[in-house]
Design an enzyme around this catalytic site. Structure first.
Site, PDB file in Angstrom:
ATOM      1  N   ARG A 133     -25.724 168.884   6.919  1.00  0.00           N
ATOM      2  CA  ARG A 133     -25.257 170.204   7.329  1.00  0.00           C
ATOM      3  C   ARG A 133     -23.762 170.131   7.633  1.00  0.00           C
ATOM      4  NH1 ARG A 133     -26.892 175.472   7.177  1.00  0.00           N
ATOM      5  NH2 ARG A 133     -26.919 176.506   9.177  1.00  0.00           N
ATOM      6  N   THR A 189     -28.944 180.558  -1.360  1.00  0.00           N
ATOM      7  CA  THR A 189     -29.120 179.153  -1.035  1.00  0.00           C
ATOM      8  C   THR A 189     -29.898 178.646  -2.218  1.00  0.00           C
ATOM      9  OG1 THR A 189     -29.129 179.482   1.347  1.00  0.00           O
ATOM     10  CG2 THR A 189     -30.422 177.646   0.580  1.00  0.00           C
ATOM     11  N   THR A 238     -26.866 174.745   0.421  1.00  0.00           N
ATOM     12  CA  THR A 238     -26.328 176.100   0.453  1.00  0.00           C
ATOM     13  C   THR A 238     -24.844 176.140   0.742  1.00  0.00           C
ATOM     14  OG1 THR A 238     -26.707 178.295   1.421  1.00  0.00           O
ATOM     15  CG2 THR A 238     -26.735 176.452   2.933  1.00  0.00           C
TER      16      THR A 238
HETATM   17  O1  DON Z   1     -28.939 177.531   6.892  1.00  0.00           O
HETATM   18  C1  DON Z   1     -29.348 178.684   6.864  1.00  0.00           C
HETATM   19  O2  DON Z   1     -30.345 179.063   7.434  1.00  0.00           O
HETATM   20  C2  DON Z   1     -28.600 179.696   6.023  1.00  0.00           C
HETATM   21  N1  DON Z   1     -27.217 179.318   5.921  1.00  0.00           N
HETATM   22  C3  DON Z   1     -29.258 179.774   4.705  1.00  0.00           C
HETATM   23  C4  DON Z   1     -28.672 180.829   3.839  1.00  0.00           C
HETATM   24  C5  DON Z   1     -29.586 181.246   2.779  1.00  0.00           C
HETATM   25  O3  DON Z   1     -30.682 180.798   2.657  1.00  0.00           O
HETATM   26  C6  DON Z   1     -29.081 182.289   1.876  1.00  0.00           C
HETATM   27  N2  DON Z   1     -30.036 182.555   0.871  1.00  0.00           N
HETATM   28  N3  DON Z   1     -30.628 182.801   0.029  1.00  0.00           N
END
Ligand code: DON
Length: 613
Positions: free
Chosen positions: A115, A420, A438
């Site tokens: 992350r 993502t 993501t």
């Molecule tokens: O980490 C997270 O929960 C978000 N940054 C994820 C973003 C996301 O899944 C966008 N999607 N389709």
């Protein structure tokens, strides 16, 4: 190094067709839903073959080619993720982060947190106006959204720790380099996403992104060949030097330079507190203990904090375990035996079970908002939140009617166009990788590193910037998820692997979708394990989403009218059906009892499931 055309990615013939052929298009067979699920005689050893599911066909092809070359699930996952960074710039990335689970055929599961982190100079005050209110888009469209990227170190670490070593790292990078260097045809999804107003606004504001994706001011259209020479060079440096070649030297310098330039264009909102080369040099992935729980004889392995996905999944499964969900399935079976149409339960869940599911989700997200954050900074009370007493309390508190007033555990007392991406890999040895990665929203911050060819994330929007102020996913948070230097924002990413009886891998699963990741994974797992639906049916079935705040439950189109009616009238559920929305994009592999993998890429988007020949 294994001799293969992939080891010579940039020399020789031209064009995307060459790349596609090199990637083994011809040797592949489509995903299959195999044979007899009631065949219990077969010894459940290793799967008969491996499989890869990803959100772009070219990336899935790369993964299967690596398996065919003798790579294992970790090798294939790394190569697939790098290919996604080229062909799926909406979410595939070098400039973002994610989580990966490695679940070996035998032995202990392992999870990796790559992350993004907060640069050392950042503090919440940078996101607030003079009156202390959060300035809308700073955490989304400016350098203040950009966390220190984790993907390049994460992928390298996965390769180093669990790669087969029969392939060199450069061989795993080679397909991505070829795709960036030779180009590939823009598919309908990328063309569509580039036309969306939200992405267009952000990308057009960045000179490098505008030049790449909107040549002459117009978005790339389907079929045009996208060539990314700067990205090819970045990947070549990475292939030669591993993660160090990203976090120092020309690539790191380019990241910092790009952010300073972007800040200048915005009138110096970050000023001298910008991300530095030291921030990049200091970045470290974290090997975390995976969260492991049990549900009806299945070992459920998922991601712990700083993701909230694993905890919410285990809480909901544990709460539901005490409800008579089997009644639904038994009723469907009885109706079928009597030759009756399996009425409202056609898609599996009765109104009563759906009510329990919604209430369980509501409770899990209440705990998420209050208690979850980066475990390196806050003490996340995982044991309390999964304790049998707390789960029983939660279950008992679910009555006939919806209860939006439910609160989080106490000690002793929406916007559109998100992106993502998830990939699932299984090798023929029975090892699995489940990886979600993501940039946060589609194309991340829209800031493209000028001389290095990749987009930077806007992951810092996942922090709770002020109490009660929702982020772009409508999620609120508390102190536990406050932005601090070096800290990781809370995530919903839920890479998950299930082992039958704790033995062989039976399901590899994950999804994009912000908070809807958690509920999408949850619903598919329930449909497969409890309702005994095929993976394809479970993934295709309509989904719903409940995240505590707001109080109402959102639903895709396709739910039987009778279920909706009963939920509202009998259970007091406030429902909002969104016929045009798609909740998540599940990428999953199930190993059937005859050891064949059934691989499914969610029909909601344009991914591909591929099984080795
Ligand atoms: O980490 C997270 O929960 C978000 N940054 C994820 C973003 C996301 O899944 C966008 N999607 N389709």
């Amino acid at each position: 190094m294994v001799k293969s055309p992939l080891s010579d990615p940039v020399g020789g013939a031209h064009g995307w067709l060459r790349s596609a052929l090199l990637l083994g298009l011809l040797g592949l067979v489509p995903a299959c839903r195999a044979a007899d699920p009631f065949d219990q005689n077969e010894q459940l050893a290793t799967p008969r073959r491996g499989a890869v599911v990803a959100e772009h066909p070219l990336a899935a092809q790369v993964g299967v080619t690596i398996l065919n070359m003798g790579g294992n699930a970790a090798d294939a996952a790394v190569a697939t993720a790098l290919a996604l960074a080229v062909v799926y710039p909406q979410a595939g990335n070098l400039g973002g982060g994610g989580f990966a689970l490695w679940v070996p055929h035998e032995g202990q599961p392992w999870s990796l947190d790559f992350r993004e982190t907060t640069p050392a100079g950042y503090g919440t005050e940078l996101y607030l106006d003079a009156k202390g209110a959060v300035v809308g888009d700073r955490s989304l469209n400016t350098p203040l959204g950009v966390g220190v990227p984790g993907s390049p170190q994460g992928l390298f670490e996965l390769y180093k720790t669990h790669g087969s070593k029969s392939l060199r790292f450069a061989a795993l990078c080679a397909p991505a380099i070829a795709l960036a260097h030779d180009g590939f045809p823009v598919d309908s999804w990328l063309a569509r996403d580039l036309r969306k107003a939200s992405a267009k606004g952000r990308l057009m504001a960045d000179p490098a992104a505008r030049g790449l994706f909107y040549p002459g001011g117009e978005p790339l259209s389907e079929g045009e060949i996208l060539v990314q020479p700067a990205l090819a060079r970045t990947l070549e440096r990475y292939a030669r030097g591993g993660q160090a070649a990203f976090y120092s030297g020309p690539t790191a310098n380019a990241v910092v330079r790009t952010l300073i330039e972007a800040d200048k264009r915005l009138g110096h909102i970050v000023g001298d507190r910008h991300m530095t080369t030291q921030d990049l040099a200091d970045y470290r992935v974290q090997v975390r203990k995976p969260l492991v729980g049990w549900f009806r004889g299945h070992q459920v392995i998922s991601m712990g904090p700083p993701s909230s996905g694993g905890l919410a999944l285990l809480q909901v499964l544990a709460i539901l375990d005490g409800f008579p969900l089997d009644d639904d399935r038994n009723k469907v079976r009885r109706d079928q035996a009597l030759g009756l149409p399996a009425a409202a339960e056609a898609c599996g869940l009765s109104a009563r079970s759906t009510h329990w599911l919604v209430e369980a989700m509501r409770r899990a997200f209440a705990d998420r908002a209050q208690h979850l954050g980066d475990p390196d900074f806050v003490d996340v009370p995982l044991n309390k939140l999964l304790a049998p007493e707390w789960i029983a309390d939660r279950r008992i508190s679910i009555g006939e009617r919806s209860n939006p007033g439910v609160q989080a555990w106490r000690a002793a007392a929406p916007r559109e166009s998100f992106q993502t991406t998830h990939l699932s890999v299984l090798d023929k040895h029975g090892n699995a990788v489940s990886m979600t990665t993501t940039l946060n929203t589609s194309f991340g911050s829209g800031i493209l590193v000028a001389d290095a060819g990749f987009l930077l994330n806007n992951e810092l929007d996942d922090f709770s910037l002020a109490p009660g102020v929702p982020n772009t996913y409508g999620l609120i948070g508390a102190e536990a998820n406050r932005l601090l230097p070096g800290k990781r924002p809370l995530s919903s990413m839920t890479p998950t692997v299930i082992r039958e009886g704790g033995g062989r891998v039976s399901l590899v699963i994950g999804s994009p979708g912000g908070p809807r990741i958690i509920t999408a994974v949850m619903q598919v797992v329930l449909r497969v394990l409890v309702y005994e639906q095929s993976l394809e049916d479970a993934i295709t079935a309509p989904r719903l989403h409940q995240q505590w705040k707001p109080e109402w439950t959102r639903l895709e189109g396709g739910w039987p009218a009778s279920v909706l009616e009963t939920l509202e009238s009998q259970h007091g559920q406030e429902l909002r059906v969104e016929p045009k929305s798609k909740f998540g994009s599940v990428q999953a592999i199930q190993v059937l009892n005859n050891r064949e993998p059934a691989a499914v890429s969610d029909p909601r988007r344009g991914g591909r499931a591929m099984v080795q020949p």
